[in-house]
Design a protein around this motif. Structure first.
Motif, PDB file in Angstrom:
ATOM      1  N   GLN A  69       8.602  56.395  10.629  1.00 17.37           N
ATOM      2  CA  GLN A  69       9.487  56.420  11.582  1.00 17.37           C
ATOM      3  C   GLN A  69       9.197  57.642  12.745  1.00 17.37           C
ATOM      4  OE1 GLN A  69      12.366  54.229  11.875  1.00 17.37           O
ATOM      5  NE2 GLN A  69      11.128  53.028  10.334  1.00 17.37           N
ATOM      6  N   LYS A  75      11.294  61.880  19.359  1.00 20.50           N
ATOM      7  CA  LYS A  75      12.058  60.988  20.054  1.00 20.50           C
ATOM      8  C   LYS A  75      12.716  61.905  21.295  1.00 20.50           C
ATOM      9  CE  LYS A  75      14.138  58.921  15.918  1.00 20.50           C
ATOM     10  NZ  LYS A  75      15.440  58.553  15.041  1.00 20.50           N
ATOM     11  N   GLU A  99      17.416  54.347  21.147  1.00 23.58           N
ATOM     12  CA  GLU A  99      16.406  54.332  19.824  1.00 23.58           C
ATOM     13  C   GLU A  99      15.090  54.218  19.867  1.00 23.58           C
ATOM     14  OE1 GLU A  99      19.834  51.818  17.172  1.00 23.58           O
ATOM     15  OE2 GLU A  99      18.119  50.648  18.182  1.00 23.58           O
ATOM     16  N   ILE A 122      20.167  51.140  22.693  1.00 19.08           N
ATOM     17  CA  ILE A 122      20.333  50.279  21.634  1.00 19.08           C
ATOM     18  C   ILE A 122      20.277  48.893  21.895  1.00 19.08           C
ATOM     19  CG2 ILE A 122      22.050  49.902  19.738  1.00 19.08           C
ATOM     20  CD1 ILE A 122      22.970  52.879  20.189  1.00 19.08           C
ATOM     21  N   ASN A 125      16.689  47.592  22.418  1.00 22.94           N
ATOM     22  CA  ASN A 125      15.792  47.920  21.102  1.00 22.94           C
ATOM     23  C   ASN A 125      16.032  47.013  20.138  1.00 22.94           C
ATOM     24  OD1 ASN A 125      13.906  49.318  19.733  1.00 22.94           O
ATOM     25  ND2 ASN A 125      15.430  50.280  18.519  1.00 22.94           N
TER      26      ASN A 125
END
Ligand SMILES: [Zn+2]
Length: 131
Positions: A69, A75, A99, A122, A125
């Motif tokens: 991740q 991010k 995200e 979100i 995604n």
């Protein structure tokens, strides 16, 4: 499944072999082709759960691999670079409303590197990942 995966690895411990046998034991499997995929995945740094490789090569379900991740700092820097704009719907979101997404997905050879990170809202995604 012994004939399907003839090479023993310690990562085989704890795999739900009984369940896999019930689901795939009757289908003929190409042991050499599966072994080649196992070898490639064992040396793929993106795959953090090596034990999940056996289940993955039979089911095709990526959830078994614990794919790497993006870190929070990655991010955040993608978010700042995009100024909070989702590239799909072009609307602006707060950091918490987005995200991280691999621009090029892992199965297409994409890595978990900053240049392959983008932030999506979100909704977009989840649509992209097929939820
Ligand atoms: Zn969006």
């Amino acid at each position: 499944m012994k004939a399907t995966f003839p090479k023993y690895r310690s990562d085989m411990k704890g795999v739900a072999w009984g369940d896999l046998y019930n689901r795939f034991g009757r289908d003929p499997q190409d042991a050499a082709a599966l072994e080649a995929r196992v070898v490639a995945l064992m040396s793929d740094d993106e795959v953090e759960r090596k034990k999940g490789i056996y289940t993955y090569v039979l089911t095709g379900e990526e959830k078994w691999l614990n794919l790497r991740q993006f870190r929070n700092s990655e991010k955040r820097s993608a978010f700042e670079r995009q100024k909070g704009v989702c590239p799909v719907c072009t609307e602006t979101f707060p950091f918490e409303g987005m995200e991280a997404d691999h621009k090029k997905p892992w199965r297409a050879g994409g890595k978990t590197t900053p240049d392959n990170c983008q932030m999506l809202c979100i909704k977009d995604n989840r649509l992209k990942s097929g939820f």
